[in-house]
Design a protein around this motif. Structure first.
Motif, PDB file in Angstrom:
ATOM      1  N   UNK A  72      72.771  53.397  12.264  1.00 44.39           N
ATOM      2  CA  UNK A  72      72.781  54.679  12.975  1.00 44.39           C
ATOM      3  C   UNK A  72      74.193  54.981  13.464  1.00 44.39           C
ATOM      4  N   UNK A  73      74.581  56.260  13.363  1.00 41.36           N
ATOM      5  CA  UNK A  73      75.894  56.706  13.827  1.00 41.36           C
ATOM      6  C   UNK A  73      75.750  57.371  15.189  1.00 41.36           C
ATOM      7  N   UNK A  74      76.612  56.978  16.134  1.00 40.35           N
ATOM      8  CA  UNK A  74      76.587  57.544  17.479  1.00 40.35           C
ATOM      9  C   UNK A  74      77.894  58.271  17.763  1.00 40.35           C
ATOM     10  N   UNK A  75      77.764  59.455  18.357  1.00 44.81           N
ATOM     11  CA  UNK A  75      78.932  60.232  18.773  1.00 44.81           C
ATOM     12  C   UNK A  75      79.361  59.758  20.160  1.00 44.81           C
ATOM     13  N   UNK A  90      80.804  55.785  16.353  1.00 46.58           N
ATOM     14  CA  UNK A  90      80.682  54.387  15.977  1.00 46.58           C
ATOM     15  C   UNK A  90      79.300  54.119  15.410  1.00 46.58           C
ATOM     16  N   UNK A  91      79.207  53.068  14.623  1.00 45.66           N
ATOM     17  CA  UNK A  91      77.934  52.666  14.055  1.00 45.66           C
ATOM     18  C   UNK A  91      77.235  51.665  14.965  1.00 45.66           C
ATOM     19  N   UNK A  92      75.915  51.693  14.929  1.00 45.26           N
ATOM     20  CA  UNK A  92      75.131  50.731  15.708  1.00 45.26           C
ATOM     21  C   UNK A  92      75.473  49.311  15.278  1.00 45.26           C
ATOM     22  N   UNK A  93      75.390  48.390  16.217  1.00 44.21           N
ATOM     23  CA  UNK A  93      75.709  46.998  15.911  1.00 44.21           C
ATOM     24  C   UNK A  93      74.663  46.366  14.993  1.00 44.21           C
ATOM     25  N   UNK A  94      73.428  46.825  15.092  1.00 40.91           N
ATOM     26  CA  UNK A  94      72.358  46.287  14.241  1.00 40.91           C
ATOM     27  C   UNK A  94      71.950  47.336  13.209  1.00 40.91           C
ATOM     28  N   UNK A  95      71.718  46.940  11.961  1.00 39.23           N
ATOM     29  CA  UNK A  95      71.321  47.905  10.932  1.00 39.23           C
ATOM     30  C   UNK A  95      69.898  48.404  11.110  1.00 39.23           C
ATOM     31  N   UNK A  96      69.662  49.652  10.691  1.00 38.44           N
ATOM     32  CA  UNK A  96      68.296  50.184  10.662  1.00 38.44           C
ATOM     33  C   UNK A  96      67.493  49.487   9.575  1.00 38.44           C
ATOM     34  N   UNK A  97      68.133  49.226   8.429  1.00 35.63           N
ATOM     35  CA  UNK A  97      67.537  48.388   7.404  1.00 35.63           C
ATOM     36  C   UNK A  97      68.620  47.929   6.432  1.00 35.63           C
ATOM     37  N   UNK A 124      62.148  54.174   9.685  1.00 34.48           N
ATOM     38  CA  UNK A 124      63.425  53.632  10.153  1.00 34.48           C
ATOM     39  C   UNK A 124      64.463  54.712  10.450  1.00 34.48           C
ATOM     40  N   UNK A 125      64.360  55.856   9.781  1.00 29.60           N
ATOM     41  CA  UNK A 125      65.373  56.894   9.912  1.00 29.60           C
ATOM     42  C   UNK A 125      64.785  58.157  10.536  1.00 29.60           C
ATOM     43  N   UNK A 132      68.112  68.471  15.749  1.00 29.49           N
ATOM     44  CA  UNK A 132      68.292  67.016  15.920  1.00 29.49           C
ATOM     45  C   UNK A 132      69.207  66.491  14.812  1.00 29.49           C
ATOM     46  N   UNK A 133      70.509  66.694  14.933  1.00 34.09           N
ATOM     47  CA  UNK A 133      71.430  66.283  13.867  1.00 34.09           C
ATOM     48  C   UNK A 133      71.735  64.781  13.874  1.00 34.09           C
ATOM     49  N   UNK A 134      70.709  63.998  13.571  1.00 34.74           N
ATOM     50  CA  UNK A 134      70.863  62.539  13.546  1.00 34.74           C
ATOM     51  C   UNK A 134      71.634  62.110  12.293  1.00 34.74           C
TER      52      UNK A 134
END
Length: 301
Positions: A72-75, A90-97, A124-125, A132-134
């Protein structure tokens, strides 16, 4: 006889400028690397497909293991008007999959090979929508034996635009696009802050879409559209209102084909893009300005 330039010039100011007027980057690659990533969300069938172009610039065969993961990408930009437009993510430290590793993919010497990674997506996504621009990042790694020799990252959204009859669907639901068509004019627009202000203004009046008129814009416009939830109709620089395109030259048509290819390749993974506008105001110029013969008029179509 018709027109004066055999290249795609776009609208307005671009052909009048001299020298470098955008950011320039220099990249170094290993001799074996991921040359391109094409992310294909198949929301309808719950599949995520990632097509890779793998390049081997050595004189020997290479056997690789391909690892892929989605994070997941975080602003992380601030909240004040001065901080919000900044590029901080930045990207999450743990993967979604994680994709199952593809082992012993062999690439011949001095060649390119296409490989597709496919996995099932359940919950997962989160969907990318204007509300909701995830966003997520695909991280692809190539390993030769135990050594990682290349890593490539590409951002994307879990979304799917489709046309069903007279309706445009986003993730299987009808979407009504309300937006603005904007004519790029030059230097004042060449900042991420300007793009943020424009998208914010549109959001404030409940608009959710934009059309970039008559020429490609710089990449940060698409980046911000992805992040802010503005749907984009991307347009090429195939524009004729200045009477410039030399439509009786094969070199011009070859330039058009290459221009479209490069634009789509550059921007194909942006979540915000719902379509491509191939050209603008070409037929009226061929008919009313050039008084061109019918075969050249038809070629504009």
């Amino acid at each position: 006889k018709y027109g004066r330039r055999t290249y795609v010039g776009g609208s307005m100011w671009g052909i009048e400028m001299a020298g470098i007027w955008q950011d320039v980057y220099l990249f170094a690659f290993s001799k074996v690397h991921v040359d391109d990533i094409f992310i294909k969300p198949d929301v309808t069938n719950g599949k995520l497909n990632i097509e890779l172009d793998l390049v081997n610039h050595t004189d020997k065969k290479v056997s690789l293991t391909i690892n892929g993961e989605i994070r997941k990408w975080y602003n992380r930009a601030g909240l004040t008007i001065n901080e919000v437009p900044e590029q901080k993510g930045e990207l999450a430290k743990s993967p979604s999959f994680i994709f199952p590793a593809l082992k012993k993919v062999t690439i011949e010497p001095n060649s390119t090979q296409k490989i597709t990674l496919t996995t099932t997506v359940t919950n997962q996504l989160e969907y990318w929508t204007p509300e909701t621009p995830e966003l997520y990042g695909a991280v692809i790694q190539l390993a030769e034996g135990k050594e990682t020799i290349d890593t490539k990252y590409e951002r994307f959204g879990w979304r799917e635009f489709k046309i069903a009859g007279d309706k445009l669907l986003l993730n299987g639901k009808p979407i009504n696009l309300k937006g603005d068509s904007w004519h790029f004019t030059g230097v004042p627009q060449m900042t991420r802050r300007y793009a943020w202000a424009w998208f914010t203004m549109l959001k404030d009046v409940n608009a959710n879409a934009v059309r970039f008129h008559a020429q490609p814009v710089t990449r940060f416009y698409m980046d911000l559209a992805d992040e802010m939830g503005s749907c984009v109709l991307s347009e090429t620089g195939i524009w004729s209102s200045d009477g410039g395109p030399k439509i009786d030259s094969e070199a011009y048509w070859e330039s058009c084909v290459e221009h479209i290819k490069r634009l789509i390749k550059r921007d194909k993974n942006h979540a915000s893009i719902f379509g491509w506008s191939v050209c603008n105001e070409t037929v009226p110029v061929a008919v009313h300005v050039f008084k061109a013969p019918e075969e050249l008029v038809q070629r504009q179509l």
